[in-house]
Design a protein around this motif. Structure first.
Motif, short mmCIF file in Angstrom:
data_model
loop_
_atom_site.label_atom_id
_atom_site.label_comp_id
_atom_site.label_asym_id
_atom_site.label_seq_id
_atom_site.Cartn_x
_atom_site.Cartn_y
_atom_site.Cartn_z
N GLN A 163 34.31 52.78 31.29
CA GLN A 163 34.98 52.09 30.15
C GLN A 163 35.92 51.20 30.61
OE1 GLN A 163 36.35 55.25 27.69
NE2 GLN A 163 34.65 56.36 27.49
N ILE A 164 36.47 51.08 31.80
CA ILE A 164 37.33 50.12 32.38
C ILE A 164 36.61 48.99 32.69
CG2 ILE A 164 39.13 49.57 34.09
CD1 ILE A 164 39.72 52.56 34.30
N LYS A 165 37.03 47.88 31.92
CA LYS A 165 36.15 46.59 32.51
C LYS A 165 36.46 46.08 33.81
CE LYS A 165 36.09 45.10 27.68
NZ LYS A 165 36.41 44.07 26.57
N GLU A 166 35.48 45.49 34.33
CA GLU A 166 35.64 45.02 35.77
C GLU A 166 36.34 43.75 35.67
OE1 GLU A 166 32.23 43.14 38.72
OE2 GLU A 166 31.91 45.08 38.25
N ASP A 167 37.00 43.45 36.71
CA ASP A 167 37.88 42.33 37.14
C ASP A 167 37.03 41.35 37.86
OD1 ASP A 167 39.44 40.21 37.97
OD2 ASP A 167 41.31 41.44 37.07
N THR A 168 36.53 40.27 37.47
CA THR A 168 35.45 39.52 38.14
C THR A 168 36.20 38.80 39.13
OG1 THR A 168 34.28 39.10 35.94
CG2 THR A 168 33.91 37.62 37.94
N ALA A 169 37.30 38.33 39.14
CA ALA A 169 38.10 37.86 40.08
C ALA A 169 38.22 38.81 41.28
CB ALA A 169 39.53 37.28 39.70
N ILE A 170 38.61 39.97 41.07
CA ILE A 170 38.83 41.03 42.19
C ILE A 170 37.58 41.16 42.78
CG2 ILE A 170 39.57 43.42 42.73
CD1 ILE A 170 41.67 43.04 40.67
N THR A 171 36.50 41.42 42.18
CA THR A 171 35.20 41.79 42.69
C THR A 171 34.62 40.67 43.38
OG1 THR A 171 34.53 43.06 40.44
CG2 THR A 171 32.72 42.19 42.02
N ASN A 172 34.94 39.44 43.04
CA ASN A 172 34.34 38.31 44.02
C ASN A 172 35.15 38.23 45.15
OD1 ASN A 172 32.42 37.70 41.86
ND2 ASN A 172 33.95 35.97 40.95
N PHE A 173 36.37 38.61 45.21
CA PHE A 173 37.43 38.32 46.10
C PHE A 173 36.97 39.35 47.28
CE2 PHE A 173 41.24 39.83 48.60
CZ PHE A 173 41.44 38.59 49.17
N ILE A 174 36.74 40.61 47.00
CA ILE A 174 36.26 41.66 47.78
C ILE A 174 34.87 41.65 48.38
CG2 ILE A 174 38.22 43.13 47.00
CD1 ILE A 174 36.09 45.15 45.69
N GLN A 175 34.02 40.86 47.48
CA GLN A 175 32.39 41.05 47.97
C GLN A 175 32.24 40.96 49.35
OE1 GLN A 175 30.21 42.53 45.97
NE2 GLN A 175 28.71 42.16 47.48
N PRO A 176 32.85 39.70 49.89
CA PRO A 176 32.46 39.62 51.45
C PRO A 176 32.85 40.60 52.33
CG PRO A 176 33.47 37.54 50.46
CD PRO A 176 33.59 38.57 49.38
N TYR A 177 33.96 41.16 52.16
CA TYR A 177 34.36 42.33 52.84
C TYR A 177 33.48 43.61 52.66
CZ TYR A 177 38.69 39.16 53.17
OH TYR A 177 39.48 38.07 53.17
N LYS A 178 33.20 43.68 51.50
CA LYS A 178 32.17 45.01 51.28
C LYS A 178 30.90 44.86 51.96
CE LYS A 178 30.26 47.42 47.36
NZ LYS A 178 30.09 47.24 45.91
N LYS A 179 30.47 43.76 51.89
CA LYS A 179 29.23 43.30 52.46
C LYS A 179 29.19 43.61 54.10
CE LYS A 179 25.67 39.69 52.82
NZ LYS A 179 25.17 38.43 52.53
N HIS A 180 30.55 42.99 54.64
CA HIS A 180 30.43 43.32 55.92
C HIS A 180 30.62 44.53 56.56
CE1 HIS A 180 31.92 42.43 60.21
NE2 HIS A 180 33.02 43.11 59.91
N ILE A 181 31.54 45.52 55.59
CA ILE A 181 31.83 46.82 56.07
C ILE A 181 30.41 47.63 56.11
CG2 ILE A 181 33.15 49.08 55.07
CD1 ILE A 181 35.35 47.25 54.69
N ASN A 182 29.74 47.23 54.76
CA ASN A 182 28.54 48.06 54.65
C ASN A 182 27.44 47.87 55.74
OD1 ASN A 182 29.02 49.30 52.31
ND2 ASN A 182 28.56 47.92 50.69
N ALA A 183 27.41 46.49 56.37
CA ALA A 183 26.61 45.86 57.20
C ALA A 183 26.85 47.04 58.59
CB ALA A 183 26.53 44.65 57.58
#
Length: 253
Positions: free
Chosen positions: A39-59
């Protein structure tokens, strides 16, 4: 004149406050639970900011390190399990050269705790994520120098526990009532006049799981080596895991 008036004003305030004897207390404290859900709306700016780090960590976490030919669970044995033996042997193998280089001494045995095994190791590819699931805590490997009498306390603890706490470097036999019938380190009976170097986690050394025999050792060595990192390092250097139940801690009829 103005400075005198200002000083008198401040003095009056101090007097007024000091004369107020009322004690103020909270009459009511209220709160509410705010669920963190969809129910809490996603903050697109935060999501876009962490996406590269998330991708690197998952890899990194999902990179394949080794292969496990059979599923391993801590419930698969009575007094020793394949996964527990693997973890204890990993500590022995990875920590021994570090300890030897720093002290010139050899680690005699390893003791971990059954409850510290937090996941199964499924059959198939093993990744860094597998190691994090197996050991999610930040526990460090330490080596406690214990007198032979403390080792005897350790054995009594294992008798009472009747639990497959992971061990390496020691061979233990008990009867049907879990009473000790034989214990050897380095192939020899425990010598009460000798000191032994026992590798474990800092959590257990501080008395975790009521392992109080680890407290106040003759000497304590912190290897600055996380247990999880030792597991990852081991996975990286082997192709296929070889873990099995053996005769290191058994019950004799």
């Amino acid at each position: 004149m103005k400075s005198i008036q200002k000083a008198a004003y401040i003095l009056g305030l101090i007097t007024l406050v000091s004369c107020n004897k009322n004690a103020y207390r909270n009459s009511e404290i209220s709160g509410k639970r705010i669920p963190v859900d969809q129910q809490i709306k996603e903050d697109t700016a935060i999501t876009n900011f962490i996406q590269p780090y998330k991708k690197h960590i998952n890899a990194t976490l999902d990179s394949i390190l080794a292969f496990n030919p059979t599923s391993l669970s801590k419930t698969d044995g009575i007094l020793n399990t394949a996964i527990g033996n693997l973890m204890a042997d990993i500590v022995m193998e990875q920590a021994s050269p570090v300890f030897k280089n720093r002290t010139g001494e050899d680690i005699n045995m390893v003791l971990l705790n059954h409850g510290g095994i937090r996941s199964t190791l499924n059959k198939g590819n093993i990744t860094a994520r597998s190691a994090y699931a197996l050991m999610p805590f930040e526990n460090e490997i330490v080596v406690a120098e214990l007198k032979g009498s403390r080792i005897q306390e350790m054995l009594r603890y294992l008798e009472d526990a009747g639990t497959p706490h992971p061990v390496s470097g020691i061979k233990i036999q008990v009867d049907n009532n879990y009473k000790l019938t034989m214990a050897k380190i380095d192939g020899r009976e425990i010598d009460s006049n000798r000191n032994y170097f026992v590798a474990t986690s800092d959590y257990l050394q501080q008395g975790g799981d009521n392992m109080n025999f680890f407290k106040n050792p003759v000497t304590l060595y912190n290897l600055d080596y996380k247990l999880r990192n030792a597991i990852i390092d081991y996975f990286e250097k082997v192709d296929t895991l070889d873990a099995k139940i053996d005769d290191r801690y058994i019950m004799i009829d």
